[in-house]
Design a protein around this motif. Structure first.
Motif: not given
Length: 639
Positions: A185-201
């Motif tokens: 789906n052209q999603e990077s780990p950064l997409h996952y981290a943002v969707r999770l709402g984790r600013e530290d990640l």
């Protein structure tokens, strides 16, 4: 069912019953063969995986040795492509490491969904000791960028680990994980981290060079646009900083230096403040060096004429909050402890480990999250003896009993799968480490603040009902939080001063340099013994203030190389650290009173608080004179 499967089932039953004698008996009758030792039954279980799930190291060792003897393929897969290693990542680290140490283990074997064992390890492993098995994966040459059918890498999977995600993300990035590999789906780990709402990640991934402009096909959005949807102002601002920097580098054909800017954490707003030394440090080529210096000059001139250009921050509403081995009888015994109110037992699933802070003889300490709060998690070493369990219960009792702003807050304990103590995280570390930071200016103001708050903390223990004596008071056991508040911690040796504890209170405990003379002579440890230790801490503080660098107690006596030598000299010859000559008389007298050879002559901690207030008032009335006493010594090469 075939004969092999029938016997394999018989072997599995013996393993599930932890009947190693029966396993050995089956082996002695030569009924264990190359086929049945690794054969999977209809439920996806083999003798090897049964030993793994049962956490039986002895049986697993025997089976692994038989695999070598019989030349059996330990990488045999079940009907869904899972191997024993795929399943082992869900269980104890010791069990997993035994498989990873096996010579012929295949760490890159894929199941039907193309998931390798490290995919599941990164998503499911629960324990903060993940560094050790991860390192074995690396030594075996694991592909940290392997992609499953959905295109997910171990880095994508680590984002969803509810226990040690941040530790694993950092380990993966340090060992070559590509931060910009995308899913189907052209999603990077950064997409996952943002969707999770984790600013530290998000921060960690951005520093590793995550591309902020990937457009995922699922939502048709970049990570920045997803952050806006999430409504996190901090995350939006952080991604925007990187986005503006990357755009500027691209506009000026300097993209190849992106990593250099990220390493130095220089963003668009700071570029105009760069100097030539910094440019040279960042490794620009000759041609690019001239260009960047010209660009820096232009930006600096622009900033003189107008306010610095800052990245746009979109104002959004704050996001809504998102809707041990089993020790028999321990839970019940904690509820029967005296002198405490609420007994808070925390489930392991409620914790997330984010970083390792340190380790000691009793275990390891991690930074983590508990109910959204940053905490320190003390993971205790395996406790197999009654004495060790008893020590844990006593520390739990003290920590649960006392509630004070001068004492590190205790949230509770985890009993399974490992014993843990969950407490407030003081981010500046111990007072010892604060004093050792030579970049930090510790003048009289901080000295009085640290001394007074430490004394109040110990006074709080001594005034508790029943009285608590710390017994291991030293600057390492005083923690400093982000507000520079000092808090008492580490109650592993502390005891209630009650009749039932009299025998324990005569035992010599604590670091000998801080230990009162009467304890050496076998007398009862009392509140005044803690006061002696407080005198040593006052000496450390005033010496650090006047000399401008930290000195260990008794470090001027080069003939004293060991703690036991110090306690003998302090007890028998009344030896004490040398108080700086410039120390004001009132402060010097307080220190000497605290470490008086006779415990009866020492002040109480409440007296110390009162006298410190009087001495501080003396300082306020003569600030210029007191500041003249501060004459920093040359920086020490060895503390």
């Amino acid at each position: 069912m075939t004969t092999t499967q029938t016997f394999s089932q018989e072997l599995i039953v013996a393993i599930e019953q932890n009947d190693i004698n029966k396993v050995r008996k089956l082996h002695s009758k030569k009924r264990i063969t190359r086929q049945n030792i690794v054969a999977f039954d209809g439920f996806g279980q083999s003798p090897i995986t049964a030993a793994v799930k049962n956490n039986n190291e002895e049986i697993l060792d025997l089976l692994l040795q038989l695999c070598i003897t019989l030349k059996a393929d330990i990488n045999n897969r079940d009907k869904n492509g899972f191997t024993a290693l795929h399943q082992a990542v869900y269980y104890e680290d010791k069990i997993l490491m035994k498989l990873l140490q096996y010579d012929n283990i295949n760490v890159d074997v894929q199941n039907e969904d193309y998931n390798t064992p490290i995919h599941y390890f990164c998503q499911k492993f629960k324990y903060p000791s993940c560094q050790e098995p991860f390192q074995l994966f690396i030594q075996k040459g694991v592909n940290v960028n392997a992609q499953n059918k959905n295109g997910e890498t171990p880095l994508h999977k680590a984002i969803f680990n509810n226990y040690v995600r941040l530790i694993l993300v950092n380990l993966l990035l340090k060992n070559g994980a590509n931060v910009n590999l995308v899913t189907m789906n052209q999603e990077s780990p950064l997409h996952y981290a943002v969707r999770l709402g984790r600013e530290d990640l998000v921060s960690v991934l951005l520093k590793a060079g995550a591309d902020v402009d990937f457009v995922g096909t699922k939502d048709k959005k970049t990570p920045y646009e997803l952050a806006i949807d999430e409504g996190s102002k901090e995350m939006i601002a952080r991604i925007k900083k990187y986005k503006v920097l990357f755009q500027w580098l691209q506009e000026h054909d300097l993209e190849q230096y992106k990593d250099a800017f990220l390493k130095e954490e220089i963003f668009y707003d700071e570029i105009s403040e760069m100097n030539e030394a910094m440019v040279d440090k960042m490794g620009f080529s000759k041609g690019h060096r001239l260009r960047i210096i010209k660009l820096i000059t232009n930006l600096a001139n622009e900033n003189k004429e107008k306010k610095p250009k800052t990245p746009e921050v979109i104002a959004e509403e704050d996001p809504s909050p998102p809707d041990t081995p089993d020790i028999s009888g321990l839970r019940h015994s904690l509820h029967t402890l005296r002198h405490i109110g609420e007994v808070n037992i925390i489930k392991h699933e409620e914790l997330e480990y984010t970083d390792k802070l340190g380790s000691g003889s009793s275990g390891k300490v991690y930074k983590g999250l508990y109910k959204g709060k940053e905490v320190a998690i003390k993971v205790l070493k395996s406790m197999t003896e009654a004495r060790e369990i008893d020590e844990f219960k006593k520390e739990f009792q003290i920590m649960s009993a006392i509630r004070s702003k001068h004492v590190v807050h205790f949230y509770g304990a985890v009993l399974q799968p490992k014993l843990c103590m969950v407490m407030e995280n003081c981010i500046r570390g111990s007072l010892y480490h604060v004093m050792n930071d030579e970049k930090l200016d510790i003048g009289w103001d901080k000295t009085f603040r640290f001394a007074t708050e430490a004394a109040r903390g110990i006074a709080c223990l001594h005034m508790w009902e029943p009285m608590i004596v710390h017994r291991d008071l030293k600057s390492l056991n005083l923690l400093v939080n982000d507000k520079w508040e000092v808090k008492v911690c580490d109650f592993g040796l502390s005891r209630f001063n009650t009749g039932s504890n009299l025998e324990t209170l005569v035992k010599m405990r604590g670091t000998f340099a801080y230990c009162a003379p009467e304890v050496y002579f076998g007398e009862q440890f009392s509140a005044r013994s803690d006061v002696y230790s407080m005198g040593m801490i006052l000496w450390e503080l005033v010496t650090r203030c006047i000399n401008g660098r930290y000195e260990r107690p008794f470090s001027e006596f080069k003939n004293l190389q060991h703690d036991f030598q110090i306690i003998i000299q302090t007890a028998k010859r009344n030896l004490r650290p040398t108080i700086p000559k410039a120390c004001p008389v009132s402060f010097s007298q307080l220190i000497q009173d605290c470490w008086d050879p006779s415990s009866e002559n020492r002040p109480t901690c409440s007296d110390i608080v009162r006298r410190l207030a009087e001495i501080e008032n003396e300082y306020r009335m003569n600030t210029q004179l007191w500041n003249s006493y501060i004459v920093p010594l040359p920086k020490s090469q060895d503390n």
